[in-house]
Design a protein around this motif. Sequence first.
Motif, PDB file in Angstrom:
ATOM      1  N   ARG A  38       0.874  -1.181   0.000  1.00 10.76           N
ATOM      2  CA  ARG A  38       0.000   0.000   0.000  1.00 10.76           C
ATOM      3  C   ARG A  38       0.902   1.218   0.000  1.00 10.76           C
ATOM      4  NH1 ARG A  38      -4.561  -2.115   2.784  1.00 10.76           N
ATOM      5  NH2 ARG A  38      -5.145  -3.968   1.594  1.00 10.76           N
ATOM      6  N   VAL A  39       0.743   2.045  -1.005  1.00 16.78           N
ATOM      7  CA  VAL A  39       1.683   3.144  -1.212  1.00 16.78           C
ATOM      8  C   VAL A  39       0.926   4.423  -1.553  1.00 16.78           C
ATOM      9  CG1 VAL A  39       3.690   3.961  -2.525  1.00 16.78           C
ATOM     10  CG2 VAL A  39       3.398   1.509  -2.098  1.00 16.78           C
ATOM     11  N   ALA A  40       1.264   5.484  -0.865  1.00 17.79           N
ATOM     12  CA  ALA A  40       0.819   6.836  -1.235  1.00 17.79           C
ATOM     13  C   ALA A  40       2.039   7.735  -1.091  1.00 17.79           C
ATOM     14  CB  ALA A  40      -0.319   7.299  -0.347  1.00 17.79           C
ATOM     15  N   CYS A  41       2.757   7.913  -2.171  1.00 17.54           N
ATOM     16  CA  CYS A  41       4.078   8.547  -2.136  1.00 17.54           C
ATOM     17  C   CYS A  41       4.052   9.892  -2.851  1.00 17.54           C
ATOM     18  CB  CYS A  41       5.109   7.622  -2.792  1.00 17.54           C
ATOM     19  SG  CYS A  41       6.766   8.307  -2.893  1.00 17.54           S
ATOM     20  N   GLU A  42       4.492  10.926  -2.167  1.00 19.16           N
ATOM     21  CA  GLU A  42       4.564  12.274  -2.734  1.00 19.16           C
ATOM     22  C   GLU A  42       6.031  12.698  -2.807  1.00 19.16           C
ATOM     23  OE1 GLU A  42       1.742  13.550  -3.630  1.00 19.16           O
ATOM     24  OE2 GLU A  42       0.319  12.356  -2.456  1.00 19.16           O
ATOM     25  N   GLY A  48      18.711  21.521  -6.035  1.00 15.40           N
ATOM     26  CA  GLY A  48      19.610  20.671  -5.271  1.00 15.40           C
ATOM     27  C   GLY A  48      18.966  19.767  -4.236  1.00 15.40           C
ATOM     28  N   LEU A  49      17.641  19.573  -4.278  1.00  9.71           N
ATOM     29  CA  LEU A  49      16.991  18.827  -3.209  1.00  9.71           C
ATOM     30  C   LEU A  49      15.773  18.057  -3.704  1.00  9.71           C
ATOM     31  CD1 LEU A  49      16.736  18.238  -0.123  1.00  9.71           C
ATOM     32  CD2 LEU A  49      15.262  20.282   0.004  1.00  9.71           C
ATOM     33  N   THR A  50      15.642  16.808  -3.212  1.00 15.86           N
ATOM     34  CA  THR A  50      14.448  15.994  -3.427  1.00 15.86           C
ATOM     35  C   THR A  50      13.946  15.516  -2.066  1.00 15.86           C
ATOM     36  OG1 THR A  50      15.240  15.194  -5.580  1.00 15.86           O
ATOM     37  CG2 THR A  50      13.535  13.891  -4.483  1.00 15.86           C
ATOM     38  N   VAL A  51      12.642  15.696  -1.829  1.00 16.00           N
ATOM     39  CA  VAL A  51      12.012  15.228  -0.600  1.00 16.00           C
ATOM     40  C   VAL A  51      10.934  14.218  -0.973  1.00 16.00           C
ATOM     41  CG1 VAL A  51      10.760  15.856   1.496  1.00 16.00           C
ATOM     42  CG2 VAL A  51      12.433  17.447   0.522  1.00 16.00           C
ATOM     43  N   VAL A  52      11.022  13.022  -0.395  1.00 19.74           N
ATOM     44  CA  VAL A  52      10.053  11.960  -0.655  1.00 19.74           C
ATOM     45  C   VAL A  52       9.305  11.672   0.645  1.00 19.74           C
ATOM     46  CG1 VAL A  52       9.706   9.585  -1.445  1.00 19.74           C
ATOM     47  CG2 VAL A  52      11.566  10.964  -2.414  1.00 19.74           C
ATOM     48  N   GLY A  53       7.991  11.737   0.611  1.00 22.74           N
ATOM     49  CA  GLY A  53       7.192  11.489   1.807  1.00 22.74           C
ATOM     50  C   GLY A  53       5.946  10.710   1.479  1.00 22.74           C
ATOM     51  N   GLY A  54       5.189  10.356   2.522  1.00 23.46           N
ATOM     52  CA  GLY A  54       3.935   9.661   2.301  1.00 23.46           C
ATOM     53  C   GLY A  54       3.741   8.491   3.229  1.00 23.46           C
TER      54      GLY A  54
END
Length: 384
Positions: A38-42, A48-54
């Motif tokens: 089950r994935v809900a990824c934003e 210069g930056l990547t933010v992965v959350g969820g």
Amino acid sequence: MSYLFTSESVSEGHPDKVADQISDAVLDALLAQDPDSRVACETFVTTGLTVVGGEVTTKGYINIQEIVREVINRIGYTKAEYMFDGNSCGVLSAIHSQSRDIAMGVDTGGAGDQGMMFGYATNETPEYMPASLVFSHRLVKRLADIRKNEPNLMPYLRPDSKSQVTVEYDGHELKRVHTVVVSTQHDPDVKQETIRKDVIAHVINQVIPGNMMDDSVIIHVNPTGNFEIGGPHGDTGLTGRKIIVDTYGGKAPHGGGAFSGKDPSKVDRSAAYAARHVAKNIVAAELADECTVQVAYAIGVAKPVSINVTTHGTGKIADEDLEQIVKDHVDLTPRGIITRLDLKRPIYQATAAYGHFGRDEFSWEKLDLVPIFKKAAEKMMVSA
């Protein structure tokens, strides 16, 4: 009655599409290990930056850093001068487990959320998609293909680009392309006249059929002038901000939910795919020239609360009869959709650029319902 209609597209290097592709790459990596993930990824990208959350619930394990950097490098952000590149950008992860309240409804086969989803099809193109969007996608895809596979043709290209195509109709009949807009990121010290000449010769003339173009077509190439600063350095990117590019270019309503980063238990995604599958098969069965399908769900409830079929005055049988055919022959519960379209596979990163619809490699583009719909419609017409 003559009128104009416009759609746009953006390339895989557009910041919002970078974010979509990262979110779907995370989803694919988890589904490859655990199809029930089950994935809900934003994803958020900037200089210069990547933010992965969820929220994620899975038996698998992935390395977010590796996935993010591989996607960014594959897209083409590989140079420090872009101020955003896969080798040096910072990567932050803020992922936690899915809400137990949501999981309770999904575990029993219900929808993961409430909402309405739309599918659309038209016979004006072989893809059963609006021509303005088909051409828009092809333009930015062609730019990416040149950049990656024929770099000597336009050696100054950078990953970010946008397109927009206006077409002219006479009633339901597609007549011509009226206006084409292409904006492409480029290296410094290249003349705009060179870019315009190359875009027309190597992109527009290679993508848009000659019978759709005439001497009065309006062409804008990089209309603001220079486009050196682009990608996440030029504008922040966020998952789910290009939902009209992802769907039907404005030709159909949108239910409000984005697709990328969501596993198929989320009806925002799976039911939108199912609605497209139904609409395309209705048009391909020659039961309508144009079709919009809406389905709606309540959280935790399996069956749709409503199904609506609209053929915009082009149907060969009544819209309510088409609705009944869909209800009788298509399982639109989340579990039924996932099973029929085989959605628990790592197939989603490919959807995250150049549109989720009109591409034959996806299961929701199959025409397997055509004989079923034709037979059911024939029975209705006989009994009437």
